[in-house]
Design an enzyme around this catalytic site. Sequence first.
Site, mmCIF file in Angstrom:
data_model
loop_
_atom_site.group_PDB
_atom_site.id
_atom_site.type_symbol
_atom_site.label_atom_id
_atom_site.label_comp_id
_atom_site.label_asym_id
_atom_site.label_seq_id
_atom_site.Cartn_x
_atom_site.Cartn_y
_atom_site.Cartn_z
ATOM 1 N NE ARG A 143 -78.719 -32.520 14.765
ATOM 2 C CZ ARG A 143 -78.290 -33.308 15.746
ATOM 3 N NH1 ARG A 143 -78.866 -33.243 16.928
ATOM 4 N NH2 ARG A 143 -77.299 -34.153 15.545
ATOM 5 C CG HIS A 191 -75.048 -38.791 14.617
ATOM 6 N ND1 HIS A 191 -75.874 -37.873 14.022
ATOM 7 C CD2 HIS A 191 -73.965 -38.095 15.045
ATOM 8 C CE1 HIS A 191 -75.310 -36.667 14.094
ATOM 9 N NE2 HIS A 191 -74.159 -36.779 14.719
HETATM 10 C C1 SIN Z 1 -69.286 -36.505 17.315
HETATM 11 O O1 SIN Z 1 -69.524 -37.671 17.004
HETATM 12 O O2 SIN Z 1 -68.769 -36.198 18.388
HETATM 13 C C2 SIN Z 1 -69.644 -35.374 16.424
HETATM 14 C C3 SIN Z 1 -70.233 -35.902 15.174
HETATM 15 C C4 SIN Z 1 -70.981 -34.830 14.492
HETATM 16 O O3 SIN Z 1 -70.351 -34.032 13.802
HETATM 17 O O4 SIN Z 1 -72.211 -34.809 14.621
#
Ligand code: SIN
Length: 468
Positions: A273, A247
């Site tokens: 974002r 991430h």
């Molecule tokens: C996700 O992992 O699906 C969402 C995580 C986030 O809030 O960026």
Amino acid sequence: MAATRYDAVVVGSGLAGLTSTLSLAQSGLKVALVEKTDKLGGNSIKASSGINGAPTRFQEPGDSVELFAQDTMKSGKGRSKQELVNVLANNSADAVHWLSDECGVDLSAVAQLGGHSFARTHRGKGSLPPGFAIVSALMKKIEGADNVDVLKKTTFKGFRKHSDFTADGIEVEDGEKNRRTLLANNIILATGGYSADFTSSSLLRRYRPDLVHLPSTNGQQTTGDGQKIAELHLDADLIDMDAIQIHPTGFVQLKNEETINSKWKFLCGELIRAIGGILLSPNTGARFVNELTTRDNVTEGVFQHCANDNGHAVCIIAVSEEDYIKAKPHIDFYMSQNLMFKGDAKDVTTKLAAIASGRLAPEKIEQGLRQYNEAIGNDDLGRPSFGNPFGTQFYYGFVTPVLHFTMGGVSINDKAQILTKSGKQMDNVFAIGEVSGGLHGGNRLGGSSLLECVVFGRKVAQQISVLY
Ligand code: SIN
Ligand code: FAD
């Protein structure tokens, strides 16, 4: 006295485990829910952006099952299994409506996350983060069921195999290291991923040693137990194990030296974002990527454009004063934890100097914000939707790429039955949620993990229930 034989044992109390447990209990079956920690909820309880569904009654008209399936296949880079994607997309709207109508969870706010061609990630309008809201609603219902035994601090250690294609129970160990067998007609593995597996038998080390140095957003219990035991005891096929989602935005917490360098990071939810947040390079003050492309592309951009002399990649996330209101509960929480701040360009560069080598002039940040304001509606980097323009004061924090999700896992068929290396299926042993692999392929779309937990959790419970 004869030992209890359960209709089903569910291993792991994240959203996948809770959904299947509740659905089985509602069909009147006798269930044991096994959890190794002293708390229910796993990583699911931390989910911050929401759950996908298409088309739901909360969305603007125009989305469809087909569009969602296409986006999922595209994001998976040709590695997703079409039959699993079909199950996910065909049942996504039902999953969101079930949580809303049957479980009382508010999912009426919808956002467009990276890689989605439509706004379809659902969360509540109030202050509760979606993971917490969903998990606590399910937990409350399970607590009220007298046909469920919830066994906390109980660690799954192995399967009791009955034949090549069936198991008739599991071995568990309690907090005092006492072992016992739980007999069951069906076994549902829902033990989550391995994004915090830094153990000596680490799956991260085995499949992606190049990533082990990165911090993680996951709870420390996320050590791939289900994948390891299924491979060892059932000869389960493990699929896409090298596909790890990094991430792009784990927060650097500016409390003290220890929190700045911590291996465990709070996630800066993608929602930030989606509502208009932008990313700026600490080296140039300029934007460097479409913040709403898929996560793997954003992460690559951060590594390419934001590396500092210490070998870390840290960038600035900024949200305009007007957009703050769209994610006020999230940003207020982040501010209370020294993860985000309000200020001007000079404040940003002063804080930046404390965590990254090099010096960025405040004018560079001001220039980066001006360039974004001018790009709204016509962005060279390809951003598809925009927030409000920036003024002198804004909200900001510092973020770095983090281990977040493991696409790979135990191979399953479209009934979530575990597949073995010899291509056979286990008739009564299922894997659901992040422990399973094959659905997300090379890259998962934000919001689709909570969804797979609910879709496959309900599906397996329905399959088992019709046998009774
Ligand atoms: C996700 O992992 O699906 C969402 C995580 C986030 O809030 O960026
Ligand atoms: P988990 O929720 O991880 O639960 C697994 C459980 O199994 C844990 O409680 C664990 O202790 C237990 N367990 C493990 N091994 C054993 C064992 N040997 N014996 C007994 N119990 C065991 N996804 C989205 O779709 N939307 C989001 O907004 C989102 N936000 C996220 C934010 C954060 C910070 C994180 C970390 C993830 C987020 N995700 C999000 C991803 C998503 O939350 C998880 O991938 C998903 O919830 C996994 O659910 P699960 O039930 O498969 O596993």
